[in-house]
Design a protein around this motif. Structure first.
Motif, mmCIF file in Angstrom:
data_model
loop_
_atom_site.group_PDB
_atom_site.id
_atom_site.type_symbol
_atom_site.label_atom_id
_atom_site.label_comp_id
_atom_site.label_asym_id
_atom_site.label_seq_id
_atom_site.Cartn_x
_atom_site.Cartn_y
_atom_site.Cartn_z
ATOM 1 N N GLY A 84 98.087 37.467 26.681
ATOM 2 C CA GLY A 84 99.441 37.047 26.348
ATOM 3 C C GLY A 84 100.481 38.003 26.895
ATOM 4 N N CYS A 85 100.139 38.640 28.030
ATOM 5 C CA CYS A 85 101.050 39.576 28.718
ATOM 6 C C CYS A 85 101.375 40.800 27.874
ATOM 7 C CB CYS A 85 102.337 38.874 29.137
ATOM 8 S SG CYS A 85 102.054 37.391 30.115
ATOM 9 N N ALA A 86 100.485 41.117 26.946
ATOM 10 C CA ALA A 86 100.677 42.280 26.079
ATOM 11 C C ALA A 86 99.503 43.238 26.255
ATOM 12 C CB ALA A 86 100.793 41.836 24.626
ATOM 13 N N GLU A 87 99.572 44.360 25.566
ATOM 14 C CA GLU A 87 98.503 45.353 25.656
ATOM 15 C C GLU A 87 97.203 44.825 25.057
ATOM 16 O OE1 GLU A 87 97.131 48.808 27.213
ATOM 17 O OE2 GLU A 87 99.183 48.030 27.362
ATOM 18 N N SER A 88 97.321 43.951 24.065
ATOM 19 C CA SER A 88 96.139 43.364 23.434
ATOM 20 C C SER A 88 96.408 41.898 23.106
ATOM 21 C CB SER A 88 95.778 44.114 22.150
ATOM 22 O OG SER A 88 96.739 43.854 21.139
ATOM 23 N N ALA A 89 95.333 41.148 22.897
ATOM 24 C CA ALA A 89 95.474 39.730 22.570
ATOM 25 C C ALA A 89 96.144 39.524 21.218
ATOM 26 C CB ALA A 89 94.106 39.054 22.585
ATOM 27 N N LEU A 90 95.924 40.442 20.306
ATOM 28 C CA LEU A 90 96.572 40.324 18.997
ATOM 29 C C LEU A 90 98.084 40.467 19.134
ATOM 30 C CD1 LEU A 90 96.058 39.936 15.974
ATOM 31 C CD2 LEU A 90 95.922 42.419 15.754
ATOM 32 N N GLU A 91 98.523 41.426 19.924
ATOM 33 C CA GLU A 91 99.960 41.612 20.156
ATOM 34 C C GLU A 91 100.561 40.441 20.923
ATOM 35 O OE1 GLU A 91 101.123 45.826 21.323
ATOM 36 O OE2 GLU A 91 98.947 45.902 21.561
ATOM 37 N N GLY A 92 99.773 39.836 21.805
ATOM 38 C CA GLY A 92 100.270 38.739 22.632
ATOM 39 C C GLY A 92 99.960 37.360 22.092
ATOM 40 N N ALA A 93 99.534 37.279 20.826
ATOM 41 C CA ALA A 93 99.063 36.008 20.265
ATOM 42 C C ALA A 93 100.124 34.907 20.300
ATOM 43 C CB ALA A 93 98.569 36.220 18.837
ATOM 44 N N THR A 94 101.390 35.247 20.119
ATOM 45 C CA THR A 94 102.449 34.232 20.134
ATOM 46 C C THR A 94 102.579 33.609 21.519
ATOM 47 O OG1 THR A 94 103.675 35.389 18.397
ATOM 48 C CG2 THR A 94 104.891 33.799 19.717
ATOM 49 N N VAL A 95 102.516 34.434 22.549
ATOM 50 C CA VAL A 95 102.580 33.919 23.920
ATOM 51 C C VAL A 95 101.340 33.085 24.230
ATOM 52 C CG1 VAL A 95 102.585 34.568 26.365
ATOM 53 C CG2 VAL A 95 104.042 35.785 24.741
ATOM 54 N N ILE A 96 100.182 33.558 23.772
ATOM 55 C CA ILE A 96 98.949 32.799 23.994
ATOM 56 C C ILE A 96 99.045 31.430 23.319
ATOM 57 C CG2 ILE A 96 96.452 32.744 23.642
ATOM 58 C CD1 ILE A 96 96.470 35.812 23.680
ATOM 59 N N LYS A 97 99.634 31.392 22.134
ATOM 60 C CA LYS A 97 99.802 30.119 21.430
ATOM 61 C C LYS A 97 100.659 29.166 22.245
ATOM 62 C CE LYS A 97 101.178 28.083 17.016
ATOM 63 N NZ LYS A 97 101.666 28.358 15.638
ATOM 64 N N ASP A 98 101.739 29.670 22.851
ATOM 65 C CA ASP A 98 102.579 28.834 23.711
ATOM 66 C C ASP A 98 101.769 28.289 24.890
ATOM 67 O OD1 ASP A 98 104.787 29.242 22.121
ATOM 68 O OD2 ASP A 98 105.628 30.846 23.364
ATOM 69 N N MET A 99 100.908 29.118 25.445
ATOM 70 C CA MET A 99 100.048 28.687 26.553
ATOM 71 C C MET A 99 99.117 27.568 26.102
ATOM 72 S SD MET A 99 98.931 32.344 28.247
ATOM 73 C CE MET A 99 100.062 33.345 29.210
ATOM 74 N N VAL A 100 98.504 27.748 24.938
ATOM 75 C CA VAL A 100 97.582 26.739 24.406
ATOM 76 C C VAL A 100 98.323 25.432 24.139
ATOM 77 C CG1 VAL A 100 96.108 26.132 22.443
ATOM 78 C CG2 VAL A 100 95.997 28.432 23.417
ATOM 79 N N ASN A 101 99.485 25.517 23.516
ATOM 80 C CA ASN A 101 100.243 24.315 23.170
ATOM 81 C C ASN A 101 100.708 23.556 24.411
ATOM 82 O OD1 ASN A 101 99.962 24.849 20.460
ATOM 83 N ND2 ASN A 101 101.963 25.815 20.236
ATOM 84 N N THR A 102 101.037 24.298 25.467
ATOM 85 C CA THR A 102 101.588 23.663 26.671
ATOM 86 C C THR A 102 100.512 23.203 27.637
ATOM 87 O OG1 THR A 102 103.525 25.107 26.462
ATOM 88 C CG2 THR A 102 103.251 23.930 28.551
ATOM 89 N N PHE A 103 99.449 24.006 27.793
ATOM 90 C CA PHE A 103 98.460 23.715 28.833
ATOM 91 C C PHE A 103 97.040 23.538 28.306
ATOM 92 C CE2 PHE A 103 101.894 25.832 31.117
ATOM 93 C CZ PHE A 103 102.064 24.980 32.194
ATOM 94 N N GLY A 104 96.871 23.571 26.990
ATOM 95 C CA GLY A 104 95.529 23.498 26.409
ATOM 96 C C GLY A 104 94.756 22.250 26.744
#
Length: 246
Positions: A150-170
Motif C-alpha cells: 500500500g505504498c507504505a513501510e508495511s502492509a498494516l500501515e498501508g492497509a487503507t490504500v490496499i483497500k482502495d486497490m481491492v475495491n477498485t481492481f479486485g
C-alpha cells in the motif's frame, strides 16, 4: 473466506520450512536481504521437485531500482525462459520508467515471454508515481496479481490504500498484501484491506554449524555475520496460516 499465504524463500532450507509451515504458494528468490533477486537455475529445478504447491520465480537481475537497461531485459527474458523450461507455475516481475510510471513496453515483453505462466507484479508498484493508474495498466497487460504494501513501510500501515486497490481492481487483479506480515497483525491487515492473499518471509536466524570460525575474512559486508544464517521459520509460517483461517 480462505486466505492464500505466499512465502518468499531464498534457500532450500527455507523452502522446506515454508512447506512444513503450510505455505500455499512459494516465491522463489535469491538474496532476500536485497529485496529478492532471480534464483539460480539449480534452485528452480530443485524447488519444482520438492514443492507441493505452486512456485513463482522472482525475475529481478540486480538490486536497486526498477529502471532496467537493454542488457537487464535480455537477462530477464532469458531467466523467464529458464523458469518456464523448469516447469515453474509463474514469475514475479516489475519495471518502471524514469518518471515512476509502469514501463508498459517492457512489462508486455515479460508477460509475453511468460507465455501462459502466472505473472505477479511485485512491489515496484509501491515506488510508482500513481499506483491506481499503475494497476489499470498492469491488469490490461495480463498480470494476475499485484504484491503491495500500500505504498507504505508495511502492509498494516498501508492497509487503507490496499483497500482502495481491492475495491477498485479486485475483480480484475488479485491484490496481495506484503510487508511486515506476522501472525500478530495478519488478521488486522485482512480486516482493514479486504485482501484474500498475504505474503511474508517468516524469517529467523540460526547459528552456523561450523566448529571453526574466523573474524579475519568476511565474505561480504563487514557488518554481516557469516555465521548467522537467515532462514524461514516453519512455526512463524504456520502461525500466520492458522491466524488467517480462524
Amino acid at each position: 473466506m480462505t486466505t492464500c499465504v505466499e512465502v518468499c524463500v531464498d534457500s532450500s532450507e527455507s523452502l522446506r520450512q515454508a512447506l512444513l509451515g503450510g505455505a500455499n504458494r512459494i516465491e522463489l528468490c535469491a538474496s532476500l536481504h536485497l529485496g529478492g533477486l532471480t534464483p539460480s537455475d539449480g534452485f528452480m529445478q530443485q524447488a519444482v521437485r520438492i514443492s507441493t504447491v505452486p512456485v513463482y520465480a522472482m525475475i529481478r537481475p540486480r538490486q536497486g531500482d526498477f529502471l532496467y537497461s537493454d542488457d537487464d531485459i535480455e537477462v530477464m527474458l532469458s531467466d523467464i525462459h529458464g523458469a518456464k523450461q523448469r516447469g515453474l507455475a509463474g514469475i514475479v516481475v516489475g519495471s518502471l520508467t524514469p518518471e515512476g510510471f509502469v514501463n508498459e513496453a517492457i512489462l508486455r515483453q515479460l508477460v509475453r515471454a511468460a507465455d501462459g505462466m502466472g505473472v505477479t507484479f511485485h512491489r515496484a508498484i509501491d515506488q510508482s508515481r500513481n499506483p491506481m493508474e499503475a494497476l489499470e495498466i498492469i491488469a490490461s497487460i495480463g498480470c494476475e496479481r499485484v504484491l503491495t504494501s500500500g505504498c507504505a513501510e508495511s502492509a498494516l500501515e498501508g492497509a487503507t490504500v490496499i483497500k482502495d486497490m481491492v475495491n477498485t481492481f479486485g475483480s480484475h487483479l488479485n491484490i496481495m498484501a506484503g510487508g511486515g506480515v506476522t501472525a500478530e497483525n495478519v488478521r488486522g491487515i485482512i480486516a482493514a484491506s479486504g485482501v484474500s492473499e498475504v505474503h511474508l518471509s517468516g524469517k529467523t536466524t540460526r547459528p552456523s554449524g561450523m566448529t571453526y570460525t574466523t573474524a579475519d575474512a568476511s565474505m561480504g559486508a563487514v557488518d554481516v555475520n557469516d555465521y548467522s544464517i537467515a532462514v524461514t521459520c516453519a512455526k512463524k509460517v504456520k502461525a500466520v496460516v492458522s491466524a488467517c483461517n480462524k
